[in-house]
Design a protein around this motif. Structure first.
Motif, short mmCIF file in Angstrom:
data_model
loop_
_atom_site.label_atom_id
_atom_site.label_comp_id
_atom_site.label_asym_id
_atom_site.label_seq_id
_atom_site.Cartn_x
_atom_site.Cartn_y
_atom_site.Cartn_z
N ILE A 122 18.12 47.69 19.01
CA ILE A 122 17.68 47.97 19.97
C ILE A 122 16.00 47.94 19.97
O ILE A 122 15.08 47.59 20.61
CB ILE A 122 17.98 49.42 20.63
N SER A 123 15.51 48.48 18.72
CA SER A 123 14.14 48.44 18.38
C SER A 123 13.58 46.99 18.26
O SER A 123 12.56 46.74 18.67
CB SER A 123 13.81 49.56 17.50
N ALA A 124 14.57 46.17 17.94
CA ALA A 124 14.07 44.83 17.38
C ALA A 124 13.97 44.25 18.88
O ALA A 124 12.96 43.40 19.14
CB ALA A 124 15.09 43.90 16.69
N PRO A 127 15.94 59.36 17.91
CA PRO A 127 15.96 57.80 17.16
C PRO A 127 16.20 56.91 18.25
O PRO A 127 15.54 55.83 18.05
CB PRO A 127 17.15 57.73 16.21
N MET A 128 17.00 57.21 19.35
CA MET A 128 16.82 56.30 20.57
C MET A 128 15.54 55.96 21.14
O MET A 128 15.15 55.03 21.77
CB MET A 128 18.18 56.32 21.48
N GLN A 165 14.87 54.23 27.47
CA GLN A 165 14.11 54.84 28.52
C GLN A 165 15.11 55.84 29.24
O GLN A 165 14.85 56.93 29.89
CB GLN A 165 13.58 53.86 29.47
N LEU A 166 16.42 55.49 29.46
CA LEU A 166 17.42 56.10 30.08
C LEU A 166 18.68 56.23 28.84
O LEU A 166 18.85 55.41 28.38
CB LEU A 166 18.14 55.35 31.35
N PHE A 167 18.76 57.84 28.93
CA PHE A 167 19.90 57.95 27.58
C PHE A 167 21.10 58.66 28.48
O PHE A 167 20.93 59.67 28.87
CB PHE A 167 19.35 58.99 26.72
#
Ligand code: DX5
Ligand code: ZN
Length: 221
Positions: free
Chosen positions: A52-54, A78-79, A85-87
């Protein structure tokens, strides 16, 4: 009401992630649905923070992260750092749902609560003030490409009604699983405003698929 198509990256060709995400973005989508699976809450394992960060570095899409994990509260910070932006957490996976939703807001993200097909709507009744979105699963979570469960339509309509009655008309209703060109209209008619689509976006021509699904959604905007 904010109507969005949220393509689910689970169905993408992982050899061409950047290219496919660009296609989604260029076709006019604003959301990207990211299915995180831990091999415990659901049988399969998908991807997590490193992926996700990539992709965060390559995309301006709104990252809608669907946590199909046990104890999802472990991943709130971490997310967020990875670019979520939405979890969205599953009610079935949270021992202290109310607190978890508060922690998601404290971290600076929007919050969602997901319900499996067999989980009743009353599970979210007392946290409506802390949830920006309710995710109705229209398949049992764990895999893409499954068949839409028809009884989800009644559940969506009931939820829309309950939200209106309770003074939460702005709460988003997202629906996830088995949505395609043939049933998207029924899902919107029932009261959903965020439509997740994996297979029906990524299999075949992404641009063409999105154009068709958007043409239906546009009628509700
Ligand atoms: C299922 C996932 C869904 C899935 C949707 O566990 O939460 O987001 O990828 O894929 P389709 O649209 O193919 O059912
Ligand atoms: Zn999902």
């Amino acid at each position: 009401m904010n109507y969005q198509l949220a393509p689910s990256l689970l169905a993408a060709d992982y050899n061409r992630l950047e290219e496919q995400i660009n296609e989604v973005e260029n076709s006019g989508c604003q959301w990207l649905h990211l299915d995180v699976m831990d091999g415990m809450f659901v049988p399969s394992i998908s991807f997590g923070m490193p992926v996700i960060s990539a992709i965060r570095k390559k995309s301006d899409l709104y990252f809608d992260v669907h946590m199909m994990t046990e104890q999802p509260e472990r991943y709130i910070i971490p997310m967020k750092e990875a670019g979520a932006q939405l979890f969205t957490v599953h009610a079935e996976a949270c021992r202290h749902l109310d607190r978890t939703l508060e922690q998601i807001h404290d971290a600076g993200m929007e919050s969602g609560v997901a319900l499996n097909p067999a989980t009743p709507l009353c599970m979210v009744k007392h946290v409506l003030d802390k949830a920006d979105l309710i995710l109705i699963m229209s398949v049992n979570p764990g895999f893409g490409g499954q068949k839409f469960i028809p009884s989800s339509l009644e559940k969506i309509a009931e939820l829309r009604n309950e939200l209106d009655q309770a003074g939460y008309a702005d709460t988003m209703i997202e629906v996830d699983g088995g949505i395609n060109q043939n049933n998207i209209e029924q899902v919107l008619d029932a009261g959903a405003n965020i439509i997740v689509a994996g297979t029906s976006v990524f299999k075949g021509d992404i641009g063409e698929n999105v154009r068709y699904l958007h043409s239906v959604i546009d009628e509700y905007r």
